[in-house]
Design a protein around this motif. Structure first.
Motif, short mmCIF file in Angstrom:
data_model
loop_
_atom_site.label_atom_id
_atom_site.label_comp_id
_atom_site.label_asym_id
_atom_site.label_seq_id
_atom_site.Cartn_x
_atom_site.Cartn_y
_atom_site.Cartn_z
N ASP A 243 3.87 -2.66 6.02
CA ASP A 243 5.23 -3.07 6.36
C ASP A 243 6.15 -3.08 5.15
OD1 ASP A 243 4.25 -3.42 8.90
OD2 ASP A 243 3.97 -5.59 8.69
N SER A 244 5.68 -2.50 4.04
CA SER A 244 6.48 -2.39 2.81
C SER A 244 6.87 -3.73 2.22
CB SER A 244 7.75 -1.55 3.09
OG SER A 244 7.40 -0.27 3.55
N LYS A 245 6.05 -4.75 2.47
CA LYS A 245 6.30 -6.05 1.87
C LYS A 245 5.69 -6.15 0.47
CE LYS A 245 6.61 -8.50 6.29
NZ LYS A 245 6.06 -9.59 7.14
N THR A 247 4.28 -3.28 -2.81
CA THR A 247 4.15 -1.88 -3.22
C THR A 247 2.68 -1.50 -3.35
OG1 THR A 247 4.20 -2.46 -5.56
CG2 THR A 247 6.32 -2.06 -4.48
N GLN A 248 2.44 -0.20 -3.50
CA GLN A 248 1.07 0.28 -3.66
C GLN A 248 0.47 -0.24 -4.96
OE1 GLN A 248 -0.73 1.92 -1.47
NE2 GLN A 248 -2.53 2.08 -2.80
N GLU A 249 1.30 -0.33 -6.02
CA GLU A 249 0.82 -0.83 -7.30
C GLU A 249 0.40 -2.29 -7.19
OE1 GLU A 249 3.56 0.78 -6.81
OE2 GLU A 249 3.12 2.74 -7.76
N GLU A 250 1.21 -3.09 -6.48
CA GLU A 250 0.88 -4.50 -6.29
C GLU A 250 -0.41 -4.65 -5.46
OE1 GLU A 250 5.36 -6.49 -6.34
OE2 GLU A 250 4.44 -5.87 -4.44
N PHE A 251 -0.55 -3.77 -4.46
CA PHE A 251 -1.75 -3.83 -3.63
C PHE A 251 -3.00 -3.49 -4.44
CE2 PHE A 251 -4.86 -1.79 -0.84
CZ PHE A 251 -5.05 -2.78 0.10
N GLU A 252 -2.91 -2.45 -5.27
CA GLU A 252 -4.06 -2.07 -6.09
C GLU A 252 -4.40 -3.14 -7.11
OE1 GLU A 252 -6.02 0.34 -5.58
OE2 GLU A 252 -4.86 1.37 -4.03
N GLU A 253 -3.38 -3.78 -7.65
CA GLU A 253 -3.60 -4.86 -8.61
C GLU A 253 -4.30 -6.04 -7.93
OE1 GLU A 253 -1.02 -7.76 -11.61
OE2 GLU A 253 -0.05 -6.11 -10.53
N TRP A 254 -3.88 -6.34 -6.71
CA TRP A 254 -4.53 -7.43 -5.98
C TRP A 254 -5.97 -7.08 -5.65
CZ3 TRP A 254 -6.56 -6.77 -1.09
CH2 TRP A 254 -7.11 -7.92 -0.50
N ARG A 255 -6.21 -5.83 -5.26
CA ARG A 255 -7.56 -5.44 -4.86
C ARG A 255 -8.55 -5.61 -6.02
NH1 ARG A 255 -8.45 0.25 -1.96
NH2 ARG A 255 -7.89 -1.02 -0.14
N GLU A 256 -8.13 -5.38 -7.24
CA GLU A 256 -9.02 -5.53 -8.39
C GLU A 256 -9.43 -6.98 -8.61
OE1 GLU A 256 -7.08 -3.84 -11.72
OE2 GLU A 256 -7.22 -1.76 -10.99
N THR A 257 -8.57 -7.90 -8.19
CA THR A 257 -8.87 -9.33 -8.37
C THR A 257 -9.52 -9.94 -7.13
OG1 THR A 257 -6.64 -9.94 -7.61
CG2 THR A 257 -6.96 -9.57 -9.98
N HIS A 258 -9.61 -9.18 -6.04
CA HIS A 258 -10.17 -9.70 -4.79
C HIS A 258 -11.70 -9.54 -4.81
CE1 HIS A 258 -10.45 -10.94 -0.69
NE2 HIS A 258 -10.80 -9.75 -0.22
N VAL A 259 -12.37 -10.50 -5.44
CA VAL A 259 -13.82 -10.40 -5.64
C VAL A 259 -14.60 -11.12 -4.55
CG1 VAL A 259 -13.62 -10.13 -8.13
CG2 VAL A 259 -13.74 -12.43 -7.14
N ASP A 260 -13.95 -12.01 -3.80
CA ASP A 260 -14.65 -12.77 -2.76
C ASP A 260 -14.37 -12.19 -1.37
OD1 ASP A 260 -12.00 -13.43 -2.85
OD2 ASP A 260 -12.31 -15.56 -2.40
N CYS A 261 -14.38 -10.88 -1.27
CA CYS A 261 -14.10 -10.21 0.01
C CYS A 261 -15.22 -10.53 1.01
CB CYS A 261 -13.98 -8.71 -0.19
SG CYS A 261 -13.55 -7.80 1.31
N ALA A 262 -14.82 -10.84 2.25
CA ALA A 262 -15.79 -11.16 3.30
C ALA A 262 -16.45 -9.92 3.87
CB ALA A 262 -15.10 -11.94 4.42
#
Length: 572
Positions: A243-245, A247-262
């Motif tokens: 929904d463009s809330k 950016t792709q860069e912000e999403f990739e940055e978050w994914r690197e820190t998302h270590v407790d993925c279910a």
């Protein structure tokens, strides 16, 4: 009279039970549900410490703390500065590591929701019916995380305890194993396990699946694995990116820190069972010093093939064992399918009706159960059941029959003339129909299949555990992976140790358990053992069998009398 001990009795007797002396030190009761008006009746004759009048009255402060409220004791006759004193209806938990110490009743209500398989919406309904304030959603979520973590931790502790019991049980029956453990307490031993998978949703569309290994000797759970193909946090982030809330860069940055993925599995729900088997067989040696060398499974998935392909024990073969109940089920399915496809059913003598399919199916199971350890006799009795059903006055086929169940052979051994077959034609099959069943009997009496069933074991313990898991986490409600894992952990703890496993969870949450709680849990275990002993008695089995047959006969008669009443396109 000797009463056969049930599996529940053996499990609950093997663990260390809480002593009566520990129970005596607990408070007899701490909680009551009381209407405020009843409390005010107690205050009518009490004197106010300030004005010496009898106007004391209790009111409820509208600023509640979830299920905990503040009671105000005020005097209505005081002039000027009135006498007033307040107290909370619940104590705070004495946990020094927390700054915002929670109220006891709020944590108890969240724990109650877990016990009943309910959630926040259910607690709101409880508040509505009782007319008391409830928890805020954020408060519920905070307590829910604490309760979930305590339940998962309790499950892991229970598994470690039961693994030690399993090792001791194998040492008690095998001197070689006992010697190995005496020389090295971490020695690797071989055990036989029953493996089965279950899903949080029906129809193979579930995001969550559970694989469970249960030791066959003791009936205790050895290991389990929860697989998840869904992560709520990832889904929300994906939606935000779409929904463009963000950016792709912000999403990739978050994914690197998302270590407790279910999400810990990427395949379909059907593949979860074999993946769970692969993971548990792969870690059994280096984590638990156990080899699962015999695998009792239902054969519905490729779990056994996956375990063999993994080759977890290079010097030891993984052997397949077959569940008798599932083989019994496959026999009935094959007979009914053949009856429908070849049109062997219907009216008339010698037809393969639903009742005769059930009789042949039950006879197959009895032949397997009654001849464990003797492959030749087992196979002969399976075929004898078919030949017995095809026998007539003109074509006797009772040479393989056993007098214990064959009326013809029993009469012969008693020196009597056997009655006519027309008097025993309830399960009679014509020669033409019986010959068409031969391929099924060849397949279901193969040496490879019967060898896998000589142990006489079933997966009843797995099925029982599955029902306990989904009672705590209903399939009709969507939940997260942690809730599924907590439900499985507590179900395993309860199956292995009994209802008293909840006491350890309460201690982890700093909840004081009363004597009422302890006695209630003991009663639950006593009832569980009594029911288990009752249902496995011969008389109870006969009653269940006769009741099941009567229901089927009645249903069949009703359907025949009513004719077609329900089906696709009937009103067209």
């Amino acid at each position: 009279m000797h009463v056969c001990e049930s599996a529940s009795f053996r499990k609950l007797s093997s663990g260390k039970r809480e002593s009566d002396s520990d129970s005596e030190h607990r408070a007899t009761q701490q909680w009551l549900i009381v209407h405020v008006a009843r409390l005010n009746e107690l205050l009518t004759d009490l004197i106010c410490p300030k004005c010496a009048g009898s106007g004391l009255q209790i009111t409820i402060d509208p600023q509640n703390q979830g299920f905990c409220s503040s009671l105000l004791l005020e005097c209505s006759q005081c002039e000027g500065d009135r006498y007033c004193r307040s107290v909370f209806t619940s104590t705070r938990l004495q946990e020094e590591s927390r700054k915002d110490v929670a109220f006891d009743v709020n944590v108890r209500m969240v724990l109650l929701a877990h016990e009943l398989g309910l959630g926040y919406a259910a607690l709101k309904k409880i508040s509505k019916v009782l007319g008391i304030p409830g928890l805020h959603l954020k408060t519920y979520q905070r307590h829910d995380r604490r309760v979930t973590a305590a339940e998962i931790e309790r499950g892991l502790e229970s598994l470690q305890k039961t693994r030690d019991q399993i090792r001791q049980a194998y040492a008690d029956i095998d001197s070689d194993v006992a010697e190995m453990i005496r020389e090295d307490k971490n020695a690797i031993i071989n055990i036989s396990v029953s493996f089965d998978g279950t899903w949080q949703k029906r129809g193979f569309t579930s995001h969550y699946g559970i694989g469970v290994c249960i030791d066959i000797l003791t009936g205790l759970v050895v290991d389990f694995e929860v697989l998840s193909s869904y992560c709520h946090t990832c889904t929300l982030r994906e939606c935000a990116r779409r929904d463009s809330k963000c950016t792709q860069e912000e999403f990739e940055e978050w994914r690197e820190t998302h270590v407790d993925c279910a999400k810990n599995f990427l395949g379909s729900s059907k593949a979860m069972e074999q993946e769970a088997a692969k993971r548990m067989w792969g870690r059994s040696v280096y984590r638990y010093q156990l080899r699962y060398t015999e695998m009792l499974s239902d054969g519905d998935s490729a779990a056994f093939k996956e375990a063999v392909a993994l080759n977890p024990y290079p010097e030891h073969e993984v052997v397949k064992l077959e569940c008798i109940n599932h083989a019994h089920k496959r026999m009935g399915t094959a007979l009914r399918k053949l009856s429908a496809e070849r049109k062997l059913g219907g009216k008339g003598q010698g037809k393969l009706t639903a009742k005769k399919c059930k009789a042949l199916q039950n006879f197959y199971r009895g032949a397997v159960l009654n001849n464990q350890g003797s492959l030749d006799i087992m196979k002969a009795e399976i075929w004898a059941g078919l030949l017995h059903s095809m026998s007539s006055d003109d074509n006797l086929m009772h040479t393989r029959c056993n007098p214990s169940w064959c009326w013809y052979r029993r009469a012969e051994e008693g020196g009597q003339i056997p009655e006519s077959h027309r008097l025993h034609a309830g399960n009679f099959l014509s020669r033409e129909v019986g010959q068409k069943l031969i391929p099924i009997y060849h397949r279901m009496s193969s040496d490879s299949l019967l060898k896998r069933m000589q142990h006489g074991g079933t997966q009843n313990c797995n099925e029982c555990l599955n029902s306990v898991i989904w009672a705590r986490c209903p399939k009709t409600v969507f939940v997260g992976k942690s809730r599924v894992e907590a439900a499985a952990s507590m179900a395993i703890s309860t199956l292995n140790e009994g209802a008293s496993a909840m006491l350890a969870v309460m201690e982890k949450l700093w909840l004081q358990s009363t004597l009422v709680t302890v006695n209630a849990m003991k009663d639950i275990d006593v009832i569980r053992i009594a029911k288990a002993n009752c249902v496995q008695s011969a008389s109870a089995k006969r009653r269940r069998k006769s009741a099941s047959t009567a229901k089927k006969v009645k249903r069949h008669q009703q359907e025949m009398e009513e004719g077609p009443t329900y089906g696709a396109g009937m009103d067209m």
